[in-house]
Design an enzyme around this catalytic site. Structure first.
Site, PDB file in Angstrom:
ATOM      1  N   ARG A 139       0.833  -1.215   0.000  1.00 16.61           N
ATOM      2  CA  ARG A 139       0.000   0.000   0.000  1.00 16.61           C
ATOM      3  C   ARG A 139       0.859   1.253   0.000  1.00 16.61           C
ATOM      4  O   ARG A 139       0.543   2.253   0.654  1.00 16.61           O
ATOM      5  CB  ARG A 139      -0.938   0.005   1.217  1.00 16.61           C
ATOM      6  CG  ARG A 139      -1.946  -1.133   1.186  1.00 16.61           C
ATOM      7  CD  ARG A 139      -2.930  -1.037   2.337  1.00 16.61           C
ATOM      8  NE  ARG A 139      -3.878  -2.142   2.333  1.00 16.61           N
ATOM      9  CZ  ARG A 139      -4.827  -2.314   3.243  1.00 16.61           C
ATOM     10  NH1 ARG A 139      -4.949  -1.436   4.249  1.00 16.61           N
ATOM     11  NH2 ARG A 139      -5.651  -3.346   3.176  1.00 16.61           N
ATOM     12  N   CYS A 140       1.942   1.218  -0.706  1.00 14.24           N
ATOM     13  CA  CYS A 140       2.907   2.321  -0.761  1.00 14.24           C
ATOM     14  C   CYS A 140       2.834   2.995  -2.132  1.00 14.24           C
ATOM     15  O   CYS A 140       2.401   2.386  -3.121  1.00 14.24           O
ATOM     16  CB  CYS A 140       4.312   1.758  -0.512  1.00 14.24           C
ATOM     17  SG  CYS A 140       5.638   2.979  -0.627  1.00 14.24           S
ATOM     18  N   GLY A 141       3.277   4.232  -2.190  1.00 11.37           N
ATOM     19  CA  GLY A 141       3.346   4.911  -3.473  1.00 11.37           C
ATOM     20  C   GLY A 141       4.288   4.241  -4.450  1.00 11.37           C
ATOM     21  O   GLY A 141       4.165   4.413  -5.666  1.00 11.37           O
TER      22      GLY A 141
END
Length: 410
Positions: free
Chosen positions: A65-67
């Site tokens: 769930r990271c950029g």
């Protein structure tokens, strides 16, 4: 390019939750090799890394769930391209950075296979920093510490700024700074390089190719260490670009990547800045050379944007005057200035371009003139940028005569 900017902004917001971790020196792993370490796979079984002897390894801590999560797609592309040649990508999900790897390892694996169709090995969740960190990452950090973000890359600059707000000395320890930090390991177990999440995959791919070609990973030149593909052109000039905005207000920026293009032309690599905004309304600019005396202010104009710091020039303490031949400011604190006009913008996009400028005139402060009436570079104390250690170095004394000394060997 818009997608990349979006990822950068997301990652920047996540940085605010970063906590400080314990440091690790090389002494803590003395005598060990990577093949002495075991890890757990996604089913909880012990796996010895000695199973990967003879393979080139790219080891990465990941999050779902990271950029930077879309890097899974790029990693899988590398795996598909080079796995048959001996590349293995070892994926270690980590929930330490903004809790961006939630869920069980089975849930993470299902997400990655469903969304990115990954085929490379995925291991159990781990910590990469702190008291409970994986011995694998303790070892990796001991071999390749943090060398800094590329401050010429907008994403790297943004990560540096946000992390430094959290901890002014964040770059003084080898800790993993964020998700998708990567380590390249040779076929004989040496940790060749470390890549930060903002590093370009193209550069990593070039290093992978080099590691794969060299079956034994021994240097071909005795006593010389190989570093792979790096933009280490040494020395690099520290160029201060001066422009006026639409209201005639002066601005300056530090551009480390630039040089001579032709007899009367220069080229500078520019990402999107207030400077590029100004060049849209006025195609004239100046280029001056930073000195040891002005180093602090010269570095400042490279890390602060004129877009959001209205008093940027005032904080430098520099004074400016209008150039005699172009509509651009001359910074009188800098000894040598080129008056330039825009000749061409190459590969122009919303993220920047390569600026080709025509040199109209050269100005030099009279106190830096030599006896022959020409500029005396030794007197100026001009500095260069060291891309290896991210430092500035002052030019030294004259050591010879160009187009002359070589005649001794004729």
């Amino acid at each position: 390019m818009k997608r990349i900017m979006t990822l950068c902004l997301v990652a920047t917001l996540c940085v605010l939750t970063l906590s400080a971790q314990e440091t690790c020196g090389k002494s803590c792993c003395a005598g060990k090799t990577i093949y002495d370490i075991s890890v757990k796979d996604d089913a909880g079984r012990d796996v010895s890394l000695s199973d990967y002897k003879g393979k080139v390894l790219l080891i990465v801590n990941t999050a779902t769930r990271c950029g930077f999560t879309p890097q899974y797609k790029e990693l899988e592309a590398l795996y598909e391209k080079y796995q048959q040649q001996g590349l293995e990508i070892l994926d270690f999900p980590c929930n330490q950075f903004g809790q961006q790897a939630p869920g069980t390892i089975q849930e993470i694996h299902e997400f990655c296979t469903a969304n990115f169709d990954i085929r490379f090995p995925q291991f159990d969740k781990i910590d990469v920093n702190g008291p409970g960190e994986s011995p694998l990452f303790t070892y990796l950090k001991s071999q390749q510490g943090f060398a800094g973000f590329d401050l010429n890359d907008q994403r790297g600059k943004m990560m540096d700024q946000m992390l430094r707000k959290r901890d002014a000395d964040y770059d003084k320890n080898p800790d993993i700074k964020w998700n998708f930090t990567k380590f390249l390991v040779s076929r004989d177990g040496r940790v060749l390089k470390r890549y930060e999440p903002t590093d370009q995959v193209a550069a990593i791919e070039a290093d992978i190719q080099t590691a794969l070609i060299n079956k034994s990973n021994t240097n071909t030149v005795e006593s010389m260490k190989s570093f792979g593909s790096k933009p280490w052109i040494i020395p690099q000039p520290v160029l201060i670009i001066g422009t006026y905005d639409k209201d005639g207000k002066p601005n300056a920026m530090n551009a480390a990547w630039g040089g001579q293009w032709d007899m009367h032309e220069i080229v500078i690599s520019l990402s999107s800045h207030a400077t590029t905004d100004n060049l849209k309304v006025n195609n004239e600019f100046t280029v001056a050379f930073a000195t040891a005396e002005t180093e602090v202010a010269a570095d400042y104009v490279g890390i602060v944007s004129g877009r959001n710091t209205p008093d940027k020039m005032a904080r430098t303490g520099w004074t400016t005057k209008k150039a005699p031949n172009v509509n651009a400011p001359v910074i009188t604190n800098l000894p040598l200035t080129l008056e330039c006009r825009v000749k061409q913008k190459i590969d122009e996009s919303e993220t920047g371009y390569y600026l080709v400028g025509e040199i109209v005139n050269v100005l030099c402060d009279e106190k830096y003139l030599a006896a022959d009436g020409n500029p005396d570079v030794e007197k100026m104390g001009i500095i260069t940028y060291d891309p290896v250690h991210h430092t500035y170095i002052q030019l030294g004394k004259t050591v010879g005569k160009a187009f002359s000394d070589g005649k001794q060997l004729k």
